[in-house]
Write an enzyme that holds these catalytic residues in place. Structure first.
Site, short mmCIF file in Angstrom:
data_model
loop_
_atom_site.label_atom_id
_atom_site.label_comp_id
_atom_site.label_asym_id
_atom_site.label_seq_id
_atom_site.Cartn_x
_atom_site.Cartn_y
_atom_site.Cartn_z
N TRP A 1 0.82 -1.20 0.00
CA TRP A 1 0.00 0.00 0.00
C TRP A 1 0.87 1.25 0.00
CZ3 TRP A 1 -4.58 -1.84 -0.96
CH2 TRP A 1 -5.08 -2.96 -0.30
N HIS A 6 -1.26 2.22 4.57
CA HIS A 6 -0.52 1.76 5.75
C HIS A 6 -0.93 2.51 7.01
CE1 HIS A 6 2.15 -1.24 4.14
NE2 HIS A 6 2.41 -0.47 3.11
N ASP A 45 8.91 1.40 4.30
CA ASP A 45 9.05 1.88 2.93
C ASP A 45 10.14 2.95 2.82
OD1 ASP A 45 7.25 0.35 1.46
OD2 ASP A 45 5.55 1.63 1.99
N ARG A 48 13.63 1.08 2.55
CA ARG A 48 13.91 0.02 1.58
C ARG A 48 14.72 0.49 0.38
NH1 ARG A 48 9.02 -0.43 -2.11
NH2 ARG A 48 10.01 -2.33 -2.81
N HIS A 60 8.44 -7.10 1.33
CA HIS A 60 7.12 -6.47 1.25
C HIS A 60 6.10 -7.31 0.48
CE1 HIS A 60 8.54 -2.35 2.58
NE2 HIS A 60 9.68 -2.99 2.36
N HIS A 116 4.01 -2.85 9.37
CA HIS A 116 3.98 -2.57 7.92
C HIS A 116 3.61 -3.80 7.09
CE1 HIS A 116 5.18 -0.22 4.35
NE2 HIS A 116 5.55 -1.39 3.87
N ASP A 120 0.91 -4.83 4.07
CA ASP A 120 1.25 -5.16 2.68
C ASP A 120 0.68 -6.50 2.21
OD1 ASP A 120 2.52 -2.97 1.55
OD2 ASP A 120 4.54 -3.60 2.14
N HIS A 126 0.57 -7.61 -3.87
CA HIS A 126 1.78 -7.96 -3.10
C HIS A 126 1.87 -9.47 -2.91
CE1 HIS A 126 3.67 -4.09 -1.53
NE2 HIS A 126 2.75 -3.71 -2.40
N HIS A 149 0.20 -1.69 -10.34
CA HIS A 149 0.54 -1.82 -8.92
C HIS A 149 0.25 -0.51 -8.18
CE1 HIS A 149 2.64 -3.84 -5.57
NE2 HIS A 149 2.85 -2.59 -5.20
N ASP A 153 -2.03 0.20 -5.01
CA ASP A 153 -1.40 0.70 -3.78
C ASP A 153 -2.07 1.99 -3.31
OD1 ASP A 153 0.58 -1.08 -3.03
OD2 ASP A 153 2.25 0.07 -3.87
N1 DCM Z 1 6.48 -5.14 -5.53
C1 DCM Z 1 5.70 -6.27 -5.48
N2 DCM Z 1 6.10 -7.41 -6.08
C2 DCM Z 1 7.26 -7.44 -6.77
C3 DCM Z 1 8.08 -6.29 -6.86
C4 DCM Z 1 7.66 -5.14 -6.22
O1 DCM Z 1 4.64 -6.25 -4.84
N3 DCM Z 1 7.64 -8.58 -7.34
C5 DCM Z 1 6.02 -3.91 -4.88
C6 DCM Z 1 6.93 -3.33 -3.87
C7 DCM Z 1 6.59 -1.87 -3.97
C8 DCM Z 1 6.26 -1.66 -5.44
O2 DCM Z 1 5.88 -2.96 -5.92
O3 DCM Z 1 5.38 -1.61 -3.25
C9 DCM Z 1 7.37 -1.05 -6.23
O4 DCM Z 1 8.50 -1.85 -6.06
P1 DCM Z 1 9.94 -1.38 -6.54
O5 DCM Z 1 10.13 -0.01 -5.93
O6 DCM Z 1 10.85 -2.43 -5.96
O7 DCM Z 1 9.85 -1.38 -8.02
N1 DCM Z 2 8.43 5.08 -1.79
C1 DCM Z 2 9.50 5.66 -1.10
N2 DCM Z 2 10.66 5.98 -1.76
C2 DCM Z 2 10.75 5.74 -3.08
C3 DCM Z 2 9.66 5.15 -3.80
C4 DCM Z 2 8.52 4.83 -3.10
O1 DCM Z 2 9.40 5.86 0.11
N3 DCM Z 2 11.87 6.08 -3.71
C5 DCM Z 2 7.23 4.76 -1.05
C6 DCM Z 2 6.02 5.46 -1.63
C7 DCM Z 2 4.91 4.47 -1.45
C8 DCM Z 2 5.58 3.18 -1.07
O2 DCM Z 2 6.99 3.38 -1.14
O3 DCM Z 2 4.09 4.91 -0.37
C9 DCM Z 2 5.19 2.04 -1.97
O4 DCM Z 2 5.72 0.91 -1.38
P1 DCM Z 2 5.35 -0.52 -1.98
O5 DCM Z 2 5.65 -0.32 -3.42
O6 DCM Z 2 6.19 -1.46 -1.14
O7 DCM Z 2 3.87 -0.68 -1.68
ZN ZN Z 3 5.67 -1.97 1.69
ZN ZN Z 4 2.95 -1.82 -3.23
#
Ligand code: DCM
Ligand code: DCM
Ligand code: ZN
Ligand code: ZN
Ligand code: DCM
Length: 271
Positions: A1, A6, A45, A48, A60, A116, A120, A126, A149, A153
């Site tokens: 999310w 979240h 988040d 990461r 996540h 968190h 998720d 996810h 996605h 989210d």
């Molecule tokens: N994500 C996911 N499944 C994956 C890869 C990423 O659910 N196989 C999620 C994690 C973050 C979002 O997608 O919320 C973007 O991931 P990223 O920033 O790693 O591209």
């Molecule tokens: N996010 C962050 N920094 C980044 C990209 C995304 O903090 N460079 C945050 C914004 C979203 C969340 O990650 O709220 C998405 O997380 P996920 O893709 O794991 O759901």
């Molecule tokens: Zn997350």
């Molecule tokens: Zn996500």
């Protein structure tokens, strides 16, 4: 999310935990306000994408190698990667929270991860491998081009609440209050009695895999009802939104309610 989801899950959980649980986590998180869970809900988040936090980037989600819309289902041995997934992470950080021999800063960090990741795992994408949980699927959202996605989210929930971009904490607080009454006396009153059924603190993998399978079933029914190819380039802010919104709502409600029950079990055991 996104942040809104979240933070709402966290406020919702704070509306359902026992008083003793609230006291325990307020002390561990060093925040004696009503925001003690909400204030740390997006911390995982924020780290990461940092160098020290990148070991958590796969924590996540769990990439179910299913075949939507024909076949959905999550299998721990098949789908959890060598370096971890959301199911193994809930197990790992729950175990750390229960370990009184660990330094408080380790249990503080474990609490922030559990808060968190229980959120998720309730986001259907996810629990899906296709196109990296839909990140590789381009769609239309009103006048913008977004990936699927991101739509799940953030965009759907923001539109449901009237287009929030400004103040996620206020919007989340209000949304959580509404969901709390739906659970206590409204449309979720009957079914929410079963939401915490089968939760076993001694088997966090089985418990969270149950949540993951329930979440993943929506990938076949609602996220990709015609499959991953058919959705590319489609406008999702109309009819698709109408079908997706109730799924987002119930998943956020379940996540908050279950997070409260999980934190109660943890606090009951270690106090
Ligand atoms: N994500 C996911 N499944 C994956 C890869 C990423 O659910 N196989 C999620 C994690 C973050 C979002 O997608 O919320 C973007 O991931 P990223 O920033 O790693 O591209
Ligand atoms: N996010 C962050 N920094 C980044 C990209 C995304 O903090 N460079 C945050 C914004 C979203 C969340 O990650 O709220 C998405 O997380 P996920 O893709 O794991 O759901
Ligand atoms: Zn997350
Ligand atoms: Zn996500
Ligand atoms: N808060 C936070 N991080 C932000 C914004 C707010 O941790 N980026 C926390 C601090 C306060 C609470 O949220 O405890 C403010 O919420 P409200 O504006 O609903 O009082």
């Amino acid at each position: 999310w996104g942040s809104l989801g979240h933070i709402t899950v966290a406020y919702l959980a704070s509306n359902f935990v026992k008083e003793e649980t609230a006291t325990y986590f307020q002390e561990l998180l060093r925040n004696d306000t009503e925001h003690y869970l909400a204030g740390v809900a997006t911390w995982a988040d924020s780290i990461r994408y940092t160098k020290w936090g990148q070991f958590t980037k796969n924590f996540h989600f769990i990439d179910a190698k299913d075949d939507p819309p024909t076949y959905c289902g999550v299998d721990f041995d098949r789908d959890c990667k060598e370096d971890g997934c959301v199911v193994s992470s809930i197990q790992n950080y729950t175990t750390q929270l229960l370990d009184s021999k660990l330094f408080p800063w380790r249990r503080n960090q474990a609490a922030k991860f559990v808060i968190h990741f229980v959120g998720d795992i309730h986001q259907p994408l996810h629990t899906e491998n296709v196109a990296r949980g839909g990140n590789g699927i381009e769609v239309k959202w009103e006048r913008a081009e977004l990936n699927l996605h991101h739509v799940w989210d953030s965009s759907i929930a923001e539109k449901m609440l009237g287009g929030i971009r400004r103040k996620p904490y206020e919007a989340a607080h209000t949304w959580a209050a509404n969901l709390t009454s739906e659970i206590k006396t409204g449309k979720y009153m009957a079914e929410s009695k079963f939401w915490a059924a089968g939760m076993d603190l001694d088997d966090p993998v089985a418990t969270s895999l149950g949540w993951a399978n329930e979440s993943n079933a929506y990938v076949c029914s609602t996220v990709l009802p015609e499959g991953p190819v058919a959705i590319v380039g489609q406008q999702l802010a109309g009819e698709y939104f109408e079908k997706a919104a109730p799924v987002i709502e119930i998943q956020v409600a379940r996540a908050g309610y279950r997070l409260a029950a999980w934190l109660d079990l943890i606090a009951d055991r270690i106090r």
